[in-house]
Design an enzyme around this catalytic site. Structure first.
Site, PDB file in Angstrom:
ATOM      1  CG  ASP A 168      -0.356   0.331   2.777  1.00 35.27           C
ATOM      2  OD1 ASP A 168       0.907  -0.270   2.276  1.00 35.27           O
ATOM      3  OD2 ASP A 168      -0.404   0.944   3.496  1.00 35.27           O
ATOM      4  CD  GLU A 169      -1.311   4.806   3.262  1.00 29.52           C
ATOM      5  OE1 GLU A 169      -1.690   5.698   3.022  1.00 29.52           O
ATOM      6  OE2 GLU A 169      -0.087   4.380   3.609  1.00 29.52           O
ATOM      7  CB  VAL A 170       3.923   2.025  -3.155  1.00 32.07           C
ATOM      8  CG1 VAL A 170       5.887   2.421  -4.080  1.00 32.07           C
ATOM      9  CG2 VAL A 170       3.637   0.876  -2.934  1.00 32.07           C
TER      10      VAL A 170
END
Length: 631
Positions: A351-353
């Site tokens: 997530d949230e790269v």
């Protein structure tokens, strides 16, 4: 000088008088009247989560349990370390004396226990001990309570464990006779969970949680029939997992003592197994990875310009997907994880790269050109696919945050996607996952670190009331008309997430319970069997009392009174009598005016007396002063 003395004396006496006068009553304030508030707040012997089928006998017998030392928990020769532990623990949990304001005296006018049928034990019939603790294990049971013995029938030890928990919740301590009782018998219960995945996520990267605290959390999960501990063990802020293959990773821990050794983890996993809880670890990659690079510089993309734009917040710093060492380290950590944990599933994050970090490094652009990668999203997919191949080769089944779908990677059919953001179209994400042939769990609406976890527009007067939003949030997201039966089967359940930025071992229980009770029931109980908020709240209060007397430091769901009368409690020397307590309160209220009047008269008398003594003292001092020192 004389005036000053008199003023000091009078002020002192005035304060002394006021100290004996009771404060005026406060103006009541609080939440508005709730629906169904006229329902009597007496809901004794309830079970949470609500069972699939529970049949009581109205006006039936109140059975009295035999003394703890004589009460038999008979497994009929079925023995294992877990069975022995289960019997030992529930022999104690069943027999905790307590007082709760919503629980009446079960024995009624028949105060003598000999006037009631007795219950001398439980026959526990377990079909097999061979069932492993993995996704989809059988947790069903039946429970019959009738004198002289209750009976539990369960295909597995995990079902028997939940049956004993249910039995313990049926038991009511009668304060008049000091007896443990179960009213309205015979009772017949047939129970099984609606969803296979009923979890809570802990975050030990933002705040390290001691091993003892994680064990307490596992106990509380078991009491509410939740069966997954999702352990978000590392993140950008710290790396407390001890890797035998890459030991320098723990340089990213907060402190040398804030580390989980492999022995610690095995201890936690065994404790969880004995409570029917699967432990699913999470190694979040490639984002949220700053702490990895403290021990192994070069495997993270520490983007300085991006960090300046984010006010030096390290949370989104990713791994460097162009560095071969990165993959060797991740592969080594996954090997350590597979050896330390027993569950088939490992959460691989995704997530949230923050791909803007990658854009700052020329060598990453060169890597992309060499491998024909045209976008950072493709680079993200490249990393995910390579790590996934290594993970599946170790027998790991992956779990991902739903963000990974954006990377365009085709996940294996047994991969699980966790849908988490209430601020996105989470219903469409759930639909997309299951229609692609994958499995899904819902966390959107179950974020316990949020003031408004389900995004409701009205909000709540009290923070604790957000449990109602979670109780309304079904993992199927009301998609039944848009999904086929086989697609609905791919919705495994859900997780309540307790992110750790502002949660530590002191505040964890209060932040989580009792709001997570709503999630526990939503995931266990069939949708058609769920009750009104008011009836659920009454059961939550009683269940909260059960957890409180077992040592869980939860918040109260509403005004309440619950106290343990166990031997180690200072309150065991006497049993609270509610009629006496009510009489004392009433007397205190009726005498409050008289008491105030007496206090005023006494205060005035003290004031006059002090004034006279002061005047005499002052006169004598004046007479004895030398003439050379006049006032």
């Amino acid at each position: 000088m004389t005036c000053v003395v008199w003023i000091v004396v009078l002020v002192f006496c005035g304060y002394a008088t006021a100290a004996f006068v009771p404060d005026p009553p406060l103006t009541p304030r609080g939440p508005e009247k709730r629906e169904d508030d006229n329902v009597p707040h007496t809901y004794a012997g309830t079970v949470l989560p609500k069972p699939k089928q529970l049949t009581r006998t109205s006006n039936g017998d109140v059975v009295v349990l035999a003394n703890k030392d004589l009460f038999v928990l008979d497994t009929h020769g079925v023995q294992s370390e877990m069975v022995e532990d289960m019997i030992r623990r529930y022999r104690e949990l069943i027999f905790i004396p307590y007082v709760h304001k919503d629980i009446p005296r079960p024995l009624g006018v028949k105060k003598r226990t000999t006037d009631h049928p007795s219950l001398n034990g439980i026959d526990i019939l377990i079909t097999s001990l061979d069932a492993p603790l993995q996704l989809g294990h059988d947790e069903s049971y039946t429970l019959d309570v009738v004198s002289p013995r209750a009976t539990i029938i369960a295909p597995t030890v995990f079902g028997a464990l939940y049956a004993l928990e249910t039995f313990s919740q049926l038991v009511i301590f009668d304060t008049e006779s000091n007896a443990f009782t179960i009213p309205e018998t015979p009772i017949h219960i047939e129970d099984a969970p609606r969803f296979k995945w009923r979890g809570v996520m802990i975050d030990t990267a933002r705040h390290y949680l001691p091993v003892w605290k994680i064990k307490e959390i596992l106990d509380a999960l078991s009491y509410s029939k939740m069966n997954v501990l999702h352990w978000h063990i590392v993140d950008s802020e710290s790396f407390p997992f001890q890797s035998t293959r890459f030991p320098n990773l723990t340089k990213g821990a907060y402190a040398p003592e804030a580390i989980y050794t492999l022995d610690d983890i095995r201890d936690v996993v065994k404790h969880a197994q004995f409570r029917g809880v699967r432990v699913v670890p999470e190694i979040d990659t490639p984002g949220h990875s700053y702490s990895w690079g403290i021990g192994y510089p070069g495997i993270t993309a520490v983007c300085r310009e991006r960090l300046l734009a984010l006010n030096a917040w390290i949370g989104f710093v990713p791994l460097d997907p162009s560095n071969e060492l990165t993959y060797r380290v991740v592969d080594g950590v996954l090997s350590d994880i597979a050896e330390a944990f027993s569950d088939e599933y490992v959460h691989l994050g995704g997530d949230e790269v923050d791909m803007a970090c990658w854009a700052e490094f020329p060598h990453i652009h060169e890597f992309m050109n060499t491998h024909g990668i045209s976008s950072f999203t493709e680079l993200w997919g490249w990393f995910i696919e390579r790590v996934m191949i290594n993970a599946t080769s170790k027998g790991i089944k992956p779990v991902y945050w739903v963000d990974m779908l954006s990377a365009g990677v085709e996940a294996p059919s047994d991969a699980v996607f966790q849908v988490w953001s209430i601020h996105t179209d989470y219903r469409n994400d759930m639909k997309k996952v299951v229609k692609a042939g994958n499995q899904a769990i819902l966390s959107a609406g179950y974020y316990l670190d949020m003031q408004n976890p389900a995004g409701s527009s009205g909000g709540h007067y009290m923070f604790i009331d957000t449990w109602r939003d979670m109780y309304s949030q079904d993992p199927t997201c009301d998609l039944s008309s848009e999904l086929t039966p086989s697609e609905l089967e791919r919705i495994l359940g859900g997780e309540a997430c307790v992110w750790g930025e502002s949660v530590d071992e002191v505040s964890w229980d209060e932040r989580t319970w009792p709001r997570a009770f709503a999630v526990a029931e939503r995931l266990w109980t069939r949708a058609e069997d769920l009750e009104s908020y008011t009836l659920c709240e009454l059961r939550m209060k009683v269940h909260g009392c059960h957890l409180k007397i077992r040592g869980v430091g939860l918040s109260p769901v509403r005004e309440d009174y619950c106290i343990s009368l166990a031997k180690e409690s200072p309150c065991t020397t006497s049993v609270i009598n509610y009629s006496t307590l009510h009489q004392v309160i009433t007397t205190n209220k009726s005498e409050s005016t008289t008491g105030a009047l007496v206090a005023v008269i006494v205060g005035m008398s003290v004031t006059v007396g002090v004034a006279l003594v002061s005047a005499v003292w002052f006169w004598r001092v004046q007479r004895s002063r030398p003439a050379a020192f006049p006032l």
